[in-house]
Design a protein around this motif. Structure first.
Motif, PDB file in Angstrom:
ATOM      1  N   GLY A  77      43.666  24.440  62.232  1.00  0.00           N
ATOM      2  CA  GLY A  77      43.066  25.035  63.423  1.00  0.00           C
ATOM      3  C   GLY A  77      43.648  24.465  64.706  1.00  0.00           C
ATOM      4  O   GLY A  77      43.939  25.203  65.660  1.00  0.00           O
ATOM      5  N   LEU A  78      43.847  23.159  64.745  1.00  0.00           N
ATOM      6  CA  LEU A  78      44.427  22.520  65.921  1.00  0.00           C
ATOM      7  C   LEU A  78      45.896  22.896  66.083  1.00  0.00           C
ATOM      8  O   LEU A  78      46.404  22.983  67.206  1.00  0.00           O
ATOM      9  N   LEU A  79      46.574  23.140  64.968  1.00  0.00           N
ATOM     10  CA  LEU A  79      47.976  23.549  65.020  1.00  0.00           C
ATOM     11  C   LEU A  79      48.117  24.889  65.753  1.00  0.00           C
ATOM     12  O   LEU A  79      49.053  25.078  66.547  1.00  0.00           O
ATOM     13  N   ALA A  80      47.214  25.804  65.504  1.00  0.00           N
ATOM     14  CA  ALA A  80      47.256  27.102  66.185  1.00  0.00           C
ATOM     15  C   ALA A  80      47.164  26.926  67.696  1.00  0.00           C
ATOM     16  O   ALA A  80      47.892  27.575  68.466  1.00  0.00           O
ATOM     17  N   VAL A  81      46.300  26.036  68.140  1.00  0.00           N
ATOM     18  CA  VAL A  81      46.152  25.761  69.569  1.00  0.00           C
ATOM     19  C   VAL A  81      47.425  25.127  70.120  1.00  0.00           C
ATOM     20  O   VAL A  81      47.919  25.491  71.198  1.00  0.00           O
ATOM     21  N   HIS A  82      47.975  24.176  69.365  1.00  0.00           N
ATOM     22  CA  HIS A  82      49.206  23.493  69.784  1.00  0.00           C
ATOM     23  C   HIS A  82      50.356  24.494  69.961  1.00  0.00           C
ATOM     24  O   HIS A  82      51.107  24.417  70.938  1.00  0.00           O
ATOM     25  N   ASP A  84      50.213  27.606  70.756  1.00  0.00           N
ATOM     26  CA  ASP A  84      49.978  28.395  71.966  1.00  0.00           C
ATOM     27  C   ASP A  84      50.334  27.617  73.234  1.00  0.00           C
ATOM     28  O   ASP A  84      50.860  28.177  74.199  1.00  0.00           O
ATOM     29  N   LEU A  85      50.047  26.307  73.222  1.00  0.00           N
ATOM     30  CA  LEU A  85      50.200  25.503  74.428  1.00  0.00           C
ATOM     31  C   LEU A  85      51.601  24.925  74.619  1.00  0.00           C
ATOM     32  O   LEU A  85      52.087  24.832  75.760  1.00  0.00           O
ATOM     33  N   PHE A  86      52.250  24.536  73.516  1.00  0.00           N
ATOM     34  CA  PHE A  86      53.460  23.723  73.659  1.00  0.00           C
ATOM     35  C   PHE A  86      54.707  24.266  72.964  1.00  0.00           C
ATOM     36  O   PHE A  86      55.768  23.645  73.050  1.00  0.00           O
ATOM     37  N   VAL A  87      54.607  25.385  72.272  1.00  0.00           N
ATOM     38  CA  VAL A  87      55.741  25.893  71.495  1.00  0.00           C
ATOM     39  C   VAL A  87      56.123  27.286  71.974  1.00  0.00           C
ATOM     40  O   VAL A  87      55.267  28.162  72.113  1.00  0.00           O
ATOM     41  N   GLY A  88      57.419  27.467  72.197  1.00  0.00           N
ATOM     42  CA  GLY A  88      57.901  28.759  72.654  1.00  0.00           C
ATOM     43  C   GLY A  88      57.711  29.834  71.603  1.00  0.00           C
ATOM     44  O   GLY A  88      57.496  29.550  70.426  1.00  0.00           O
ATOM     45  N   PRO A  89      57.815  31.111  71.990  1.00  0.00           N
ATOM     46  CA  PRO A  89      57.564  32.218  71.069  1.00  0.00           C
ATOM     47  C   PRO A  89      58.673  32.449  70.049  1.00  0.00           C
ATOM     48  O   PRO A  89      58.440  33.092  69.031  1.00  0.00           O
ATOM     49  N   ASP A  90      59.859  31.930  70.301  1.00  0.00           N
ATOM     50  CA  ASP A  90      60.978  32.143  69.389  1.00  0.00           C
ATOM     51  C   ASP A  90      60.706  31.491  68.042  1.00  0.00           C
ATOM     52  O   ASP A  90      60.125  30.400  67.973  1.00  0.00           O
ATOM     53  N   ALA A  91      61.138  32.132  66.970  1.00  0.00           N
ATOM     54  CA  ALA A  91      60.896  31.608  65.617  1.00  0.00           C
ATOM     55  C   ALA A  91      61.549  30.256  65.398  1.00  0.00           C
ATOM     56  O   ALA A  91      61.097  29.463  64.558  1.00  0.00           O
ATOM     57  N   ASP A  92      62.615  29.960  66.137  1.00  0.00           N
ATOM     58  CA  ASP A  92      63.314  28.686  65.975  1.00  0.00           C
ATOM     59  C   ASP A  92      62.852  27.619  66.961  1.00  0.00           C
ATOM     60  O   ASP A  92      63.405  26.518  66.986  1.00  0.00           O
ATOM     61  N   ALA A  93      61.834  27.915  67.763  1.00  0.00           N
ATOM     62  CA  ALA A  93      61.318  26.922  68.707  1.00  0.00           C
ATOM     63  C   ALA A  93      60.722  25.744  67.936  1.00  0.00           C
ATOM     64  O   ALA A  93      59.991  25.928  66.962  1.00  0.00           O
ATOM     65  N   LEU A  94      61.047  24.530  68.381  1.00  0.00           N
ATOM     66  CA  LEU A  94      60.557  23.334  67.695  1.00  0.00           C
ATOM     67  C   LEU A  94      59.049  23.179  67.890  1.00  0.00           C
ATOM     68  O   LEU A  94      58.523  23.382  68.984  1.00  0.00           O
ATOM     69  N   VAL A  95      58.377  22.773  66.822  1.00  0.00           N
ATOM     70  CA  VAL A  95      56.932  22.536  66.885  1.00  0.00           C
ATOM     71  C   VAL A  95      56.629  21.313  67.741  1.00  0.00           C
ATOM     72  O   VAL A  95      55.632  21.272  68.475  1.00  0.00           O
ATOM     73  N   THR A  96      57.497  20.292  67.652  1.00  0.00           N
ATOM     74  CA  THR A  96      57.349  19.093  68.483  1.00  0.00           C
ATOM     75  C   THR A  96      58.646  18.864  69.236  1.00  0.00           C
ATOM     76  O   THR A  96      59.713  18.761  68.618  1.00  0.00           O
TER      77      THR A  96
END
Length: 208
Positions: A77-82, A84-96
């Motif tokens: 659940g927290l990952l979904a929020v993360h 939205d807030l910190f990861v670009g929409p591109d499929a290759d955008a880094l999670v961190t």
């Protein structure tokens, strides 16, 4: 739980990295290589296919390291929020990533962890401590050696047995506490803290 107090003291963009470390027991290089395409907060899964190693993205260490891991529901659940807030929409955008989009250096994250841990009186706490915590928690669930090996991406049982031994030590403390309660008329006694256990070992070994 001390871990959550440490997480709360980190910059918000890096908190999910710590939660994933414990929730998946993955290695640092595997975690900072994760892309949006590798995580599914709805299904609650993370797929590990590569790692960040010496400034490059490379395949994971060994075939056993390529794996799909399920997250604890609260972390998903927290990952979904993360995302939205910190990861670009591109499929290759880094999670961190750092603010410039690169994987954060290990010493960068460890610096935050050391400062956060010191603020609450913890010492010798590093990112690797999180993998150890996750492995110990997995062992406490009663997972088999093979299940634990798969979750941690290990190809041999030797490494995972370290976490089972850590749980065996805790189980010994549980048994001893049950015995003390029974000796006092069946009272339910709280388990000793890690510091209290260390003090008892020192008294027993004559080093205190």
């Amino acid at each position: 739980m001390q871990f959550r107090r440490i997480v709360a003291r980190l910059p918000k963009r890096y908190r999910m990295l710590l939660l994933l470390a414990v929730g998946t027991t993955a290695r640092y290089g595997e975690l900072v290589a994760l892309r949006r395409r590798d995580v599914d907060p709805v299904a609650g899964t993370v797929r590990f296919e590569r790692q960040w190693y010496r400034g490059q993205f490379k395949p994971t260490k060994r075939p056993a390291s390529d794996r799909l891991v399920y997250l604890p529901p609260d972390v998903a659940g927290l990952l979904a929020v993360h995302l939205d807030l910190f990861v670009g929409p591109d499929a290759d955008a880094l999670v961190t990533s750092t603010r410039n989009g690169a994987p954060p250096p290990t010493n960068h994250i460890n610096g935050y962890i050391h400062a956060a841990a010191a603020a609450i009186g913890e010492v010798d706490y590093s990112f690797h401590s999180l993998r150890h915590l996750g492995g110990t928690l997995a062992a406490q669930t009663g997972a088999s050696v093979r299940e634990g090996m798969r979750r941690m991406g290990q190809s041999t049982s030797r490494a995972y047995l370290i976490y089972q031994r850590a749980f065996d030590d805790r189980d010994q403390a549980i048994a001893a506490q049950i015995g003390r309660g029974a000796a006092q008329g069946g009272r339910v006694l709280p388990l000793p803290t890690a510091d209290e256990l260390a003090e008892r070992r020192q008294r027993r070994d004559g080093t205190g």
